[in-house]
Design a protein around this motif. Structure first.
Motif, PDB file in Angstrom:
ATOM      1  N   MET A  59     -19.447  48.841  16.375  1.00  0.00           N
ATOM      2  CA  MET A  59     -19.669  48.511  17.790  1.00  0.00           C
ATOM      3  C   MET A  59     -21.119  48.716  18.148  1.00  0.00           C
ATOM      4  SD  MET A  59     -18.293  47.603  20.648  1.00  0.00           S
ATOM      5  CE  MET A  59     -19.376  47.272  22.025  1.00  0.00           C
ATOM      6  N   GLY A  60     -21.784  47.618  18.503  1.00  0.00           N
ATOM      7  CA  GLY A  60     -23.195  47.727  18.872  1.00  0.00           C
ATOM      8  C   GLY A  60     -23.366  48.222  20.285  1.00  0.00           C
ATOM      9  N   ASP A  61     -24.557  48.056  20.796  1.00  0.00           N
ATOM     10  CA  ASP A  61     -24.799  48.483  22.174  1.00  0.00           C
ATOM     11  C   ASP A  61     -24.104  47.544  23.151  1.00  0.00           C
ATOM     12  OD1 ASP A  61     -28.193  49.591  21.575  1.00  0.00           O
ATOM     13  OD2 ASP A  61     -26.257  50.565  21.300  1.00  0.00           O
ATOM     14  N   LEU A  62     -23.982  48.009  24.382  1.00  0.00           N
ATOM     15  CA  LEU A  62     -23.359  47.180  25.407  1.00  0.00           C
ATOM     16  C   LEU A  62     -24.252  45.981  25.703  1.00  0.00           C
ATOM     17  CD1 LEU A  62     -22.031  49.890  27.866  1.00  0.00           C
ATOM     18  CD2 LEU A  62     -20.781  48.607  26.131  1.00  0.00           C
ATOM     19  N   ASP A  63     -23.623  44.840  25.836  1.00  0.00           N
ATOM     20  CA  ASP A  63     -24.384  43.628  26.124  1.00  0.00           C
ATOM     21  C   ASP A  63     -23.737  42.929  27.317  1.00  0.00           C
ATOM     22  OD1 ASP A  63     -25.701  41.282  26.247  1.00  0.00           O
ATOM     23  OD2 ASP A  63     -24.885  40.467  24.374  1.00  0.00           O
ATOM     24  N   LEU A  64     -24.419  42.988  28.425  1.00  0.00           N
ATOM     25  CA  LEU A  64     -23.842  42.422  29.645  1.00  0.00           C
ATOM     26  C   LEU A  64     -24.384  41.033  29.955  1.00  0.00           C
ATOM     27  CD1 LEU A  64     -23.784  45.622  31.860  1.00  0.00           C
ATOM     28  CD2 LEU A  64     -21.827  44.422  30.899  1.00  0.00           C
ATOM     29  N   SER A  65     -25.099  40.428  28.971  1.00  0.00           N
ATOM     30  CA  SER A  65     -25.763  39.157  29.263  1.00  0.00           C
ATOM     31  C   SER A  65     -24.768  38.028  29.540  1.00  0.00           C
ATOM     32  CB  SER A  65     -26.661  38.764  28.099  1.00  0.00           C
ATOM     33  OG  SER A  65     -25.883  38.648  26.921  1.00  0.00           O
ATOM     34  N   PHE A  66     -23.502  38.199  29.070  1.00  0.00           N
ATOM     35  CA  PHE A  66     -22.520  37.137  29.294  1.00  0.00           C
ATOM     36  C   PHE A  66     -22.081  37.088  30.748  1.00  0.00           C
ATOM     37  CE2 PHE A  66     -18.442  39.342  29.941  1.00  0.00           C
ATOM     38  CZ  PHE A  66     -18.834  40.640  29.680  1.00  0.00           C
ATOM     39  N   PHE A  67     -22.422  38.135  31.490  1.00  0.00           N
ATOM     40  CA  PHE A  67     -21.953  38.233  32.860  1.00  0.00           C
ATOM     41  C   PHE A  67     -22.876  37.471  33.796  1.00  0.00           C
ATOM     42  CE2 PHE A  67     -21.466  40.382  36.967  1.00  0.00           C
ATOM     43  CZ  PHE A  67     -20.105  40.255  37.124  1.00  0.00           C
ATOM     44  N   ASP A  68     -22.458  36.300  34.247  1.00  0.00           N
ATOM     45  CA  ASP A  68     -23.287  35.541  35.177  1.00  0.00           C
ATOM     46  C   ASP A  68     -22.388  34.879  36.233  1.00  0.00           C
ATOM     47  OD1 ASP A  68     -22.024  33.590  33.797  1.00  0.00           O
ATOM     48  OD2 ASP A  68     -23.789  32.918  32.689  1.00  0.00           O
ATOM     49  N   TRP A  69     -23.012  34.087  37.067  1.00  0.00           N
ATOM     50  CA  TRP A  69     -22.278  33.505  38.187  1.00  0.00           C
ATOM     51  C   TRP A  69     -21.184  32.547  37.704  1.00  0.00           C
ATOM     52  CZ3 TRP A  69     -20.561  34.431  42.587  1.00  0.00           C
ATOM     53  CH2 TRP A  69     -20.116  33.411  43.459  1.00  0.00           C
ATOM     54  N   ALA A 125     -14.615  52.603  21.544  1.00  0.00           N
ATOM     55  CA  ALA A 125     -15.733  51.753  21.141  1.00  0.00           C
ATOM     56  C   ALA A 125     -17.061  52.464  21.363  1.00  0.00           C
ATOM     57  CB  ALA A 125     -15.711  50.443  21.924  1.00  0.00           C
ATOM     58  N   ILE A 126     -17.108  53.300  22.400  1.00  0.00           N
ATOM     59  CA  ILE A 126     -18.357  53.999  22.706  1.00  0.00           C
ATOM     60  C   ILE A 126     -18.486  55.264  21.857  1.00  0.00           C
ATOM     61  CG2 ILE A 126     -19.623  55.183  24.563  1.00  0.00           C
ATOM     62  CD1 ILE A 126     -18.375  53.173  26.490  1.00  0.00           C
TER      63      ILE A 126
END
Lengths: 222, 235
Positions: free
Chosen positions: A1-11, B88-89
């Protein structure tokens, strides 16, 4: 599990996945609140009536609903409604009927306490003025009961809003389903659940703060 | 329509388990999840509820945050949080069985409600009790241990009874992460046998019986620890 990636969150995600779910969750909450308070008040009046044939069925209904898990009630209605009406009803409509019927039991307990909190003298005063039973209830007792219980009714509505997430069991498309679908679609379930947590918390926490303020306001006036 | 209860004695397909055996085992899971979660809820609820009444502003504030956090997120979302997000964290938690995660979720969720009741119970005691304890030379922790908490816990037994009944009902939400408890059994057996009404009736009956037994147990406990002269000690 990598870091959190919130880039998919858009309008676009909000529009495609979340808005539809949020609208349904809010609609379900409002319809079940209005219907639940209406039928709940009727149930409360039945339980407080002097006729056994009104008291017993109402008490039976309320106590049964309150001793069965909501998820089971949702499953029951989803199974029984098509069985009784002969044609399948969508998960969304089934949820609306279920929540109205289920919440009526909980609202009725609140309204019963509210009616009992109105001083007996108020009823006598109504009768003395020449009002009949239904007028006394409608014009004198229920408005006061409703007002006294407003914070509790609203707190129950916040719980109702949280409970709407349980329509997950029958696959209705609510706010939580919007988040789980978005998470699956973008393969970002962890971030999606975190956002869901945040959204639910912000909505419920601000509503409960509003109820607290209202409670103070009402307490001063009384 | 016709009743058919015979299928309960039929094999579920593995050659040795019948549906009734499956249901009893599911009932056991419901009891295990609720029981373990209740221990967690009582433990944390008692501590957090007590902290909300202490004079130290930081401790009381932290306890308030705890309650608001766990009260304002739907249980199902909290279960998903414990099941999908936290492992996961914190990768070492991926080895932990899902049963433990569900117990944590349900336990912490209920702890916020228990904490509310415990706080209300302590605050319902007259100020004089706390002052009397302190005047006798007890430290604040001693006052809580010997004066306030023994009274408060007896007073909050009736609301705790409904919380204990609630935790059994709420354990049904564990179906969402495939814990093989009663609701999960109901959904799967309904699908496999198409005898939905019989399955749901049996499961609903078990839930009602279980909550009733819990209710009676608490009523018994209440009568044993009743404080003479207090309305709160009675029913």
């Amino acid at each position: 599990m990598g870091d959190l990636d919130l880039s998919f969150f858009d309008w676009a995600l909000v529009q495609n996945f979340l808005l539809k779910g949020l609208v349904f969750s809010v609609e379900l909450t409002i319809v079940a609140m209005i219907g639940g308070i209406f039928f709940g008040t009727l149930l409360a009046l039945m339980r407080l009536s002097s006729h056994k044939w009104l008291q017993v069925p109402a008490a039976l209904y309320v106590n049964t609903m309150r001793s069965v898990p909501l998820v089971m009630v949702i499953l029951w209605f989803f199974l029984l409604i098509p069985f009784l009406t002969g044609k399948p009803l969508g998960a969304e409509w089934s949820a609306v009927i279920t929540f109205t019927a289920f919440e009526a039991a909980y609202y009725s307990e609140i309204m019963r306490a509210g009616i009992q909190s109105v001083a007996r003298g108020q009823v006598y005063a109504g009768f003395a003025l020449g009002l009949d039973y239904s007028q006394t209830m409608r014009l004198i007792v229920l408005p006061q009961a409703f007002r006294n219980m407003l914070p509790v009714l609203l707190t129950q509505t916040i719980i109702l809003f949280q409970d709407t997430s349980l329509v997950y069991a029958i696959g209705a498309y609510d706010l939580l389903r919007g988040f789980t679908n978005a998470g699956r679609n973008f393969n970002r379930p962890v971030e999606s659940f975190l956002l869901a947590t945040l959204v639910y918390f912000v909505i419920c926490f601000s509503l409960s703060m509003l109820v607290k303020r209202l409670q103070k306001k009402i307490a001063i006036v009384r | 329509m016709t009743w058919d209860w015979q299928f309960f004695l039929k094999d579920i397909g593995d050659g040795e388990t019948r549906y009734v055996d499956w249901m009893i085992s599911a009932w056991g899971w419901t009891l295990a999840v609720s029981g373990c979660a209740w221990v967690v809820a009582l433990l944390f609820g008692a501590v957090v509820g007590t902290l909300r009444t202490v004079p130290n502003r930081w401790l009381a504030g932290a306890a308030n945050v705890w309650v608001e956090l766990f009260r304002n997120i739907p249980l199902l979302v909290q279960i998903f949080l414990w099941y999908f997000v936290i492992p996961a964290i914190i990768p070492p938690l991926q080895q932990v069985p899902s049963f433990v995660m569900v117990v944590a979720a349900l336990g912490f969720f209920t702890s916020a409600r228990v904490a509310e009741q415990v706080r209300a119970g302590i605050q319902s005691l007259s100020r004089g009790q706390r002052n009397a304890g302190l005047a006798l030379g007890l430290t604040l922790p001693q006052t809580y241990r010997f004066v306030l908490l023994p009274m408060a816990f007896r007073i909050v037994l009736p609301p705790l009874t409904s919380e204990a009944m609630n935790i059994i009902k709420n354990s049904s939400v564990a179906f969402a992460v495939s814990i093989s408890e009663l609701t999960m059994f109901a959904m799967q057996a309904q699908e496999e046998t198409s005898r939905g009404i019989e399955v749901y009736l049996a499961v609903t009956g078990l839930y009602i019986v279980t909550t009733m037994v819990v209710n009676r147990l608490f009523a018994f406990l209440e009568s044993r620890v009743r404080v003479p002269g207090y309305v709160g000690g009675g029913k």
